[in-house]
Design an enzyme around this catalytic site. Structure first.
Site, PDB file in Angstrom:
ATOM      1  NE  ARG A 137      -3.580   0.171   0.068  1.00 22.75           N
ATOM      2  CZ  ARG A 137      -4.527   0.049  -0.853  1.00 22.75           C
ATOM      3  NH1 ARG A 137      -4.821   1.075  -1.636  1.00 22.75           N
ATOM      4  NH2 ARG A 137      -5.155  -1.095  -1.030  1.00 22.75           N
ATOM      5  CB  ILE A 378      -6.226  -6.736   5.304  1.00 21.93           C
ATOM      6  CG1 ILE A 378      -6.193  -7.942   6.254  1.00 21.93           C
ATOM      7  CG2 ILE A 378      -6.583  -7.182   3.894  1.00 21.93           C
ATOM      8  CD1 ILE A 378      -7.541  -8.601   6.479  1.00 21.93           C
ATOM      9  CG  HIS A 379      -6.247  -0.420   3.007  1.00 22.86           C
ATOM     10  ND1 HIS A 379      -5.618   0.809   3.081  1.00 22.86           N
ATOM     11  CD2 HIS A 379      -7.007  -0.376   1.875  1.00 22.86           C
ATOM     12  CE1 HIS A 379      -5.989   1.544   2.058  1.00 22.86           C
ATOM     13  NE2 HIS A 379      -6.827   0.857   1.305  1.00 22.86           N
ATOM     14  CB  CYS A 380      -0.913  -1.978   5.716  1.00 18.64           C
ATOM     15  SG  CYS A 380      -1.601  -0.861   6.950  1.00 18.64           S
ATOM     16  CB  VAL A 381      -0.040  -6.243   3.158  1.00 18.26           C
ATOM     17  CG1 VAL A 381       0.719  -5.956   4.444  1.00 18.26           C
ATOM     18  CG2 VAL A 381      -1.324  -7.007   3.451  1.00 18.26           C
TER      19      VAL A 381
END
Length: 388
Positions: A137, A378-381
């Site tokens: 991200r 989850i959004h970070c990766v």
């Protein structure tokens, strides 16, 4: 209760900085939430052409995707004994997203075999884009569409969250991903990370000053100057600013752990328990107050749904760096992929809220505790590539 939450949230993603924390980064962390200067710029990254806003914009993440981009972590220098758990989380996320849309995993050649074995045949693992870590991200590009079949990508000049972590490979990921996808690539006129900016896809952005206006990203630049560069890169015209939390974690309070846009005029903010008064809880309440009283770029109101966070006394993890962010969900084709943390009542309530916010999509909750201990979710990766 408050003391427990303060201790657990004090240094999110803090151990990641240990492998590459510079003297400047350490000095910044020491100042905590103090104000930072913004004056005339002395240097700036390569600027995006003025024509960038001419029809191209980063769409809201609920649009249909061509694929999801991810990165395989393999550095024991960064992760230490937590590496195996993080790799397991990355594989679980990739396999889950791959049920709904294609996933491309960037892996270093020496780690590709392990990545393929862990992720399975539904995930495409490539070795042509070397990586330092898993935070796609932040290191990856943001893709833009123009509503007429056009697609391009913009790099946000990733510098390891202000040179706090090694990023020789990750600083090149954005351009290499764009090249792999065969789309034009430009660099933004500011330094930042994808997790630090939320867009409604219709001209409105939101971000924290503590991250974007941080002198380790954009030194000696005014808010107006950085805001103009953000709008040019994202194809927007308005930024809603939150103060944020400075120096408490390596991201300096990325907005995507707390506040998200659902669509133009609609957002959600993860809220703390009523009795929590640590820095992160105060920040979340301020974000809710500001967002719910702001207007869109078109002047319309913003309806904000509260997403209740868990009780830190009831979650599985006792890690002092743990981030329990339901708001750090990822929207993919036909589904919303979120985390669950072991507070069964809060987990169920969060799933119900997300199901209501995203009707027609399947809500899947995953145990990503190793990533949470590393300060992300989850959004970070993940990084979406929208359909043109």
């Amino acid at each position: 209760m408050t003391e427990i939450n303060e201790r657990r949230k004090l240094d999110r993603r803090g151990f990641l900085a240990a492998a590459g924390l510079t003297a400047a980064g350490a000095a910044l962390a020491a100042v905590g939430g103090e104000a930072f200067a913004a004056t005339r710029p002395t240097t700036r990254p390569a600027a995006l052409p003025a024509a960038a806003a001419g029809g191209f914009a980063v769409p809201v993440d609920t649009v249909r995707h061509t694929r999801t981009w991810m990165a395989w972590p393999d550095s024991s220098a960064i992760w230490g004994r937590q590496l195996a758990g993080v790799q397991s989380n990355i594989a679980l996320i990739a396999k889950t997203v791959a049920k709904y849309e294609p996933v491309v995993m960037c892996a270093n050649p020496a780690a590709a075999s392990k990545a393929r074995s862990a992720c399975g045949p539904a995930v495409t693992v490539i070795t042509s884009i070397p990586v330092d870590d898993c935070w796609m991200r932040d290191s990856g590009p943001v893709f833009r569409t123009n509503g007429a079949g056009g697609l391009d990508a913009v790099g946000l000049n990733f510098n390891g969250w202000g040179n706090q972590q090694t990023h020789a490979k990750d600083s090149l990921v954005a351009g290499r991903v764009a090249a792999y996808a065969s789309v034009p690539f430009s660099t933004a006129g500011f330094i930042g990370e994808g997790g630090a900016v939320e867009t409604d896809g219709a001209g409105t952005l939101m971000a924290t000053r503590s991250s974007i206006l941080n002198p380790d990203r954009n030194p000696n630049r005014t808010q107006a100057q950085v805001e103009a560069a953000m709008c040019a890169a994202f194809g927007a015209s308005k930024v809603i600013w939150f103060q944020g939390v400075l120096g408490r974690d390596i991201t300096d309070d990325h907005v995507d752990a707390t506040s998200r846009f659902l669509s133009p005029g609609q957002g959600t903010v993860q809220m703390p328990l009523p009795g929590d008064n640590d820095a992160w809880s105060k920040d979340a309440r301020q974000q809710y107050q500001i967002l719910s009283t702001s207007t869109t770029a078109q002047g319309g109101p913003i309806s904000v749904t509260k997403l209740q966070g868990p009780d830190y006394d009831l979650i599985r993890s006792g890690d002092p760096n743990f981030v329990a962010a339901y708001a750090n969900y990822y929207v993919c084709n036909g589904a919303v992929i979120s985390s669950q943390f072991g507070d069964s009542r809060a987990d169920a309530a969060a799933k119900s809220t997300l199901q209501r916010l995203f009707p027609g999509r399947t809500v899947e909750q995953l145990n990503t505790d190793s990533l949470g201990a590393g300060g992300g979710g989850i959004h970070c990766v993940t990084q979406q590539q929208p359909v043109p």
